[in-house]
Enzyme design. Structure first.
Site, PDB file in Angstrom:
ATOM      1  N   HIS A 176       0.815  -1.215   0.000  1.00 51.61           N
ATOM      2  CA  HIS A 176       0.000   0.000   0.000  1.00 51.61           C
ATOM      3  C   HIS A 176       0.857   1.277   0.000  1.00 51.61           C
ATOM      4  O   HIS A 176       0.335   2.365  -0.232  1.00 51.61           O
ATOM      5  CB  HIS A 176      -0.973   0.003   1.181  1.00 51.61           C
ATOM      6  CG  HIS A 176      -0.334   0.177   2.533  1.00 51.61           C
ATOM      7  ND1 HIS A 176      -0.059  -0.875   3.370  1.00 51.61           N
ATOM      8  CD2 HIS A 176       0.065   1.286   3.207  1.00 51.61           C
ATOM      9  CE1 HIS A 176       0.465  -0.426   4.508  1.00 51.61           C
ATOM     10  NE2 HIS A 176       0.550   0.894   4.413  1.00 51.61           N
ATOM     11  N   ASP A 217       0.328  -7.787   1.280  1.00 51.33           N
ATOM     12  CA  ASP A 217       0.665  -6.368   1.492  1.00 51.33           C
ATOM     13  C   ASP A 217       2.184  -6.153   1.530  1.00 51.33           C
ATOM     14  O   ASP A 217       2.720  -5.468   2.406  1.00 51.33           O
ATOM     15  CB  ASP A 217       0.028  -5.839   2.781  1.00 51.33           C
ATOM     16  CG  ASP A 217       0.076  -4.305   2.859  1.00 51.33           C
ATOM     17  OD1 ASP A 217       0.202  -3.650   1.800  1.00 51.33           O
ATOM     18  OD2 ASP A 217       0.031  -3.772   3.989  1.00 51.33           O
ATOM     19  N   SER A 257       4.742   2.622   7.737  1.00 45.85           N
ATOM     20  CA  SER A 257       4.457   1.424   6.933  1.00 45.85           C
ATOM     21  C   SER A 257       5.671   0.989   6.132  1.00 45.85           C
ATOM     22  O   SER A 257       6.330   1.795   5.473  1.00 45.85           O
ATOM     23  CB  SER A 257       3.311   1.712   5.965  1.00 45.85           C
ATOM     24  OG  SER A 257       2.116   1.896   6.673  1.00 45.85           O
TER      25      SER A 257
END
Length: 551
Positions: free
Chosen positions: A278, A311, A394
């Site tokens: 993402h 992910d 992230s």
């Protein structure tokens, strides 16, 4: 002592002419006086007659006493006063005649005494002498004549015995006793101490007020510790951060519709960098990705491969030398309570270091799903940590105490209910989740080698609306097909439509999402032991996981 009254001193003096008394005194008219004869003065004592003995010392000592005794008053009436009488002068010892005793003569008949020191009637006769009346001198001022260091009065018959009879010792005040003197000394000491305390307090108050008003006598200099050596223990947070920061990068992604910021870390010397899917998703097929290293240098990167189900994504930089790959740990060895360190760029604040512990293991989470078709949903059997993780973290590494990667920070549970690090903008509340490094390693290797990742599958369609405990196999697949794939792993293991899978390898399963997460934690080809409830009865099945290509 006279208890406060001055002592009156008595002085011996020659009788003044005409019977005039001395100042403040009374004429001594009571003393009998022999006929006065003209003679030279000072008198020269005659030599003693042969055979005569000197007057005893007792007679000399009585001279002082005679001055205070009463003499018959009638004797003074027959004594005519001489016309002129020389003043009384004591003869120095150096001028006195060597022969003959000096002092009062022996007492005469009738109790009368002749004064041998008085001037004789004639120079040739020793008998014709005139006694001189002792005249009392005026009373001295005790406060003026007091001399505590004066010598003691000489004894009668010694030189100077006619002068003041010793020092005047009375001061006019009663003499204090030893106890009174001690009490007086104590009072003085107490008074001095009180006065000193008052003065000290006053001075201290003045000085304190001055210092408070003017900031002290000098500039204020606060204490400070000396500079310490920069090195830290390797297993400390500072030591871990110092070892890991050179391998951590910040990614700035620019797409046609949106931009994003995330974190990644170097996998090898060839320039491969691992991050979240993402993070690079906004770039799409035409966007750009810029990698900034901890030292400040930047480089362009390209996408090698990505997988939304896990992910994870891999990008690569070219032409960068001196890359320092991050060592990988083993997430299966992690225990709840182990210390961890998270590094990232929350809100684009690069190289931010936070620390915490492993709060839980094998925590099933799902993230994404903004598209609505489920293709962007990731299923992670995550490590839970309380290390602060925020948007921008992230793709960053979660490190153990030896600065090895044990997880990839991917999601948080925020106060507004979001779990994605890019959409849950409320920030960390102590619930962060990381993809275990063992799973990330397998996916990264597949992405680097083939550009695609494979997913382990059971070969059944699940009823995601089932509210009971466990994961129930649907009655039909999407589009009306069979819920169990023919000749698939599930069919070969004996799974039927409507079965409820309650356990995988002895671990309880509560929902369909949890079954997917547990399955994704394995590799294709792994053997699973499933507990299935069918018709109210439980049975155990063995299943070999199949493989499916990711997106």
């Amino acid at each position: 002592m006279n208890e406060g009254r001055p002592t009156k001193a008595t002085w011996w003096s020659r009788r003044r002419p005409g019977g005039i008394p001395a100042q403040g005194g009374t004429p001594f008219d009571a003393l009998p006086v022999a006929p006065q004869q003209e003679a030279a003065w000072p008198p020269v004592p005659e030599a003693s007659e042969p055979g005569s003995e000197p007057a005893p010392e007792s007679a000399q000592a009585s001279e002082s006493a005679l001055a205070h005794e009463s003499v018959p008053a009638q004797a003074s009436e027959s004594a005519p006063a001489p016309e002129s009488a020389p003043a009384f002068v004591r003869v120095p010892e150096s001028e006195a005649a060597p022969a003959g005793p000096v002092g009062p003569a022996a007492p005469a008949e009738g109790g009368e005494f002749a004064e041998s020191l008085l001037p004789p009637e004639s120079s040739g006769s020793a008998e014709a002498t005139e006694p001189v009346d002792a005249v009392e001198a005026p009373a001295p001022d005790p406060w003026r004549n007091y001399d505590p260091w004066a010598a003691a009065a000489p004894a009668p018959g010694q030189e100077g015995h006619l002068h003041q009879q010793g020092p005047l010792q009375q001061t006019g005040v009663a003499v204090l006793t030893a106890a009174q003197r001690r009490r007086r000394a104590k009072k003085i000491l107490v008074s001095c101490a009180v006065a000193l305390a008052l003065v000290s307090g006053g001075v201290g108050g003045v000085v304190g007020a001055y210092l408070e008003r003017n900031g002290g006598l000098t500039d204020i200099e606060l204490p400070q510790a000396a500079k310490e050596a920069p090195g830290r223990a390797p297993d400390s947070v500072a030591g871990i951060a110092a070892h890991a920061l050179p391998s951590v990068v910040t990614l700035h992604v620019h797409g046609s519709e949106e931009d994003g910021t995330g974190t990644g870390f170097v996998l090898d010397a060839e320039g491969h960098i691992l991050t979240n899917n993402h993070v690079i998703a906004p770039a799409g097929g035409s966007g750009t990705i810029t990698v900034t290293f901890s030292g400040g240098q930047s480089a362009k990167a390209r996408v090698v491969g990505h997988d939304g189900g896990y992910d994870l994504a891999v990008v690569k930089v070219s032409g960068v030398r001196g890359l320092d790959p991050m060592p990988l740990g083993n997430s299966d060895s992690v225990q709840v309570g182990d210390p961890v360190v998270a590094i990232g760029a929350p809100f684009d604040l690069a190289n931010t270091v936070t620390s915490g512990i492993i709060s839980a293991k094998e925590r099933p989470i799902t993230a994404g799903g903004e598209k609505g078709d489920g293709t962007d949903v990731s299923y992670v059997d995550a490590l839970q940590t309380d290390a602060p993780i925020n948007p921008g973290n992230s793709g960053g590494p979660l490190l153990d105490s030896r600065a090895r990667v044990i997880g990839i920070n991917s999601a948080i549970r925020s106060a507004d209910g979001g779990s994605d690090l890019e959409t849950g903008q409320s920030g960390s509340i102590g619930l962060g989740f990381a993809i275990p490094v063992n799973q990330a390693k397998r996916v990264a290797e597949e992405l680097i080698n083939t550009g695609r990742a494979t997913h382990p599958v059971i070969g059944v369609t699940l009823d995601m609306n089932y509210a009971g405990d466990g994961a129930r196999v649907g009655t039909k697949a999407a589009g009306g097909g069979a819920p169990v794939t023919a000749d698939g792993p599930g069919a070969k293991a004996g799974i039927r439509a409507g079965d409820v899978i309650t356990e995988i390898d002895g671990t309880r399963v509560h929902s369909g999402e949890e079954l997917i997460v547990r399955t994704r934690a394995h590799r294709p080809g792994d053997h699973l032991r499933l507990t299935v409830r069918r018709g109210g009865a439980d049975r155990t099945l063995t299943l070999v996981l199949g493989s499916a290509d990711g997106d």
